[in-house]
Design a protein around this motif. Structure first.
Motif, short mmCIF file in Angstrom:
data_model
loop_
_atom_site.label_atom_id
_atom_site.label_comp_id
_atom_site.label_asym_id
_atom_site.label_seq_id
_atom_site.Cartn_x
_atom_site.Cartn_y
_atom_site.Cartn_z
N PRO A 116 0.82 -1.22 0.00
CA PRO A 116 0.00 0.00 0.00
C PRO A 116 0.85 1.27 0.00
O PRO A 116 0.51 2.26 -0.65
N HIS A 117 1.97 1.25 0.72
CA HIS A 117 2.86 2.42 0.73
C HIS A 117 3.31 2.74 -0.69
O HIS A 117 3.31 3.90 -1.12
N TRP A 118 3.70 1.70 -1.42
CA TRP A 118 4.22 1.92 -2.78
C TRP A 118 3.11 2.30 -3.75
O TRP A 118 3.33 3.09 -4.67
N GLN A 119 1.93 1.75 -3.54
CA GLN A 119 0.81 2.16 -4.39
C GLN A 119 0.57 3.66 -4.25
O GLN A 119 0.41 4.37 -5.24
N GLU A 120 0.58 4.13 -3.01
CA GLU A 120 0.36 5.56 -2.77
C GLU A 120 1.50 6.41 -3.30
O GLU A 120 1.31 7.43 -3.94
N ARG A 121 2.72 5.97 -3.01
CA ARG A 121 3.90 6.76 -3.40
C ARG A 121 4.00 6.87 -4.92
O ARG A 121 4.27 7.95 -5.46
N ALA A 152 1.51 6.43 -7.10
CA ALA A 152 0.36 7.19 -7.61
C ALA A 152 0.62 8.69 -7.46
O ALA A 152 0.33 9.48 -8.37
N ALA A 153 1.20 9.09 -6.33
CA ALA A 153 1.48 10.51 -6.10
C ALA A 153 2.49 11.04 -7.12
O ALA A 153 2.51 12.24 -7.42
#
Ligand code: ZN
Length: 346
Positions: free
Chosen positions: A126-131, A133-134
């Motif tokens: 999830p951290h990498w999905q957010e990072r 995506a940002a």
């Protein structure tokens, strides 16, 4: 040891580690032949070095551990990314081809390597999905052998994968990626083949890997203990898959580890005795290598663990200045003039 220090290097006492000890015992093998010790590095072809450095250091949180040139084509950079010391098994390396010729663009397929596949801690997806995506990078979530996976493309359209796994290797902590989420090194390499038997025979009987898992279309082999950094996956390409074409956006080769020169030479003899063509020894300054094609046509290398990246640069300053091997030192001025400037300070 060769002394290749520059006058600008800090005093010797700041560089206590002159040769990093990467030695690990080779996997005991009951049949007595030497085995490879896992992945050493994976090398891909990119276009713009500045964009690549930004992506792999600032966004993915790896360390640029060596800034040098392609020894076989010194007009192009060869950049190495990894964790703190650039230990074998953590290394992504890139050749940079100029983008002004469209035929330099490659594509994946049979005889290629599917992606740059990296290991992240359990629960880190999830951290990498957010990072990502940002940063405007589209991702796709999946699963492989029960492990959560995140797929995306780098700026040169090289496929990249992050796989959650139990991995005790320490990540590079010199970036804003929290250590609990950070990339710990290579996870696996996926060879795309049409007929897996010959490739699997080379991996098993030739190089001493063991088959550890399989799922439809994919068989996982491990060099030594079954853990991230040791895996080679043999993937059966679909009947309509094109042959891979080497170029920007593709993986160029994978390298497997030999503990030392003696192990590398024994592996070379073994491959020759099994009828494979193997290159003569090549001195890559930070390791010594031999090259061959696995039967599915992917280019493979066996590289020694040492001497490592501290052989010509202080460990605290890895990757901060251009290094060329002694054989090219006299051409340094011409080499530097031909290279695009690296404008980013990673
Ligand atoms: Zn290589």
């Amino acid at each position: 040891m060769r002394n290749l220090r520059n006058a600008s290097d800090p005093p010797e006492q700041d560089c206590a580690i002159r040769q990093i000890d990467y030695r690990k015992p080779m996997t005991p093998n009951p049949s007595g032949f030497p085995t490879v010790g896992g992945l050493h590095h994976v090398t891909a072809i990119a276009g713009d070095p500045n964009r690549s450095v930004a992506f792999y250091t600032r966004l993915l949180g790896l360390r640029l551990v060596k800034r040098t040139v392609n020894f076989d084509d010194p007009t192009a950079y060869h950049l190495y990314f990894g964790t703190e010391t650039g230990a074998p098994g953590t290394l992504l390396t890139f050749f940079y081809w100029r983008k002004d010729r469209t035929d330099f663009q490659g594509h994946g397929g049979v005889g290629g390597v599917a992606a740059l596949t990296l290991s992240i801690p359990r629960g880190a997806r999830p951290h990498w999905q957010e990072r990502l995506a940002a940063a405007g990078v589209a991702t796709r979530a999946g699963e492989r052998f029960g492990d959560p996976l995140l797929s995306f493309s780098d700026p040169d359209q090289i496929p990249v994968e992050l796989v959650e796994s139990a991995d005790d290797r320490r990540p590079w902590n010199g970036t804003d990626v929290p250590e609990s989420q950070a990339i710990t090194g290579l996870h696996s390499a996926s060879l795309m083949v049409s007929k897996p038997d010959a490739t699997e025979a080379m991996l098993g009987a030739g190089l001493g890997l063991t088959r550890v898992a399989s799922e439809p279309g994919r068989t996982r082999w491990s060099a030594g203990p079954a853990r991230p950094g040791n895996f080679v996956d043999v993937c059966v390409a679909g009947a309509d898959a094109p042959d891979a074409a080497v170029g920007i956006g593709t993986v160029h080769h994978i390298a497997l580890r030999a503990a030392n020169g003696e192990a590398r030479e024994r592996l070379r003899s073994r491959l020759l005795s099994r009828g494979h063509a193997v290159s003569p020894l090549r001195d890559r300054q930070y390791f010594q290598s031999i090259y061959f094609r696995e039967p599915g046509d992917a280019l493979a290398e066996i590289a020694t663990d040492g001497p490592g990246f501290a052989v010509d640069e202080c460990p605290t300053r890895l990757g901060t200045s251009l290094r060329v091997p002694p054989s090219l030192e006299r051409q340094r001025e011409h080499i530097v003039a031909a290279l695009p400037p690296l404008t980013l300070d990673p």
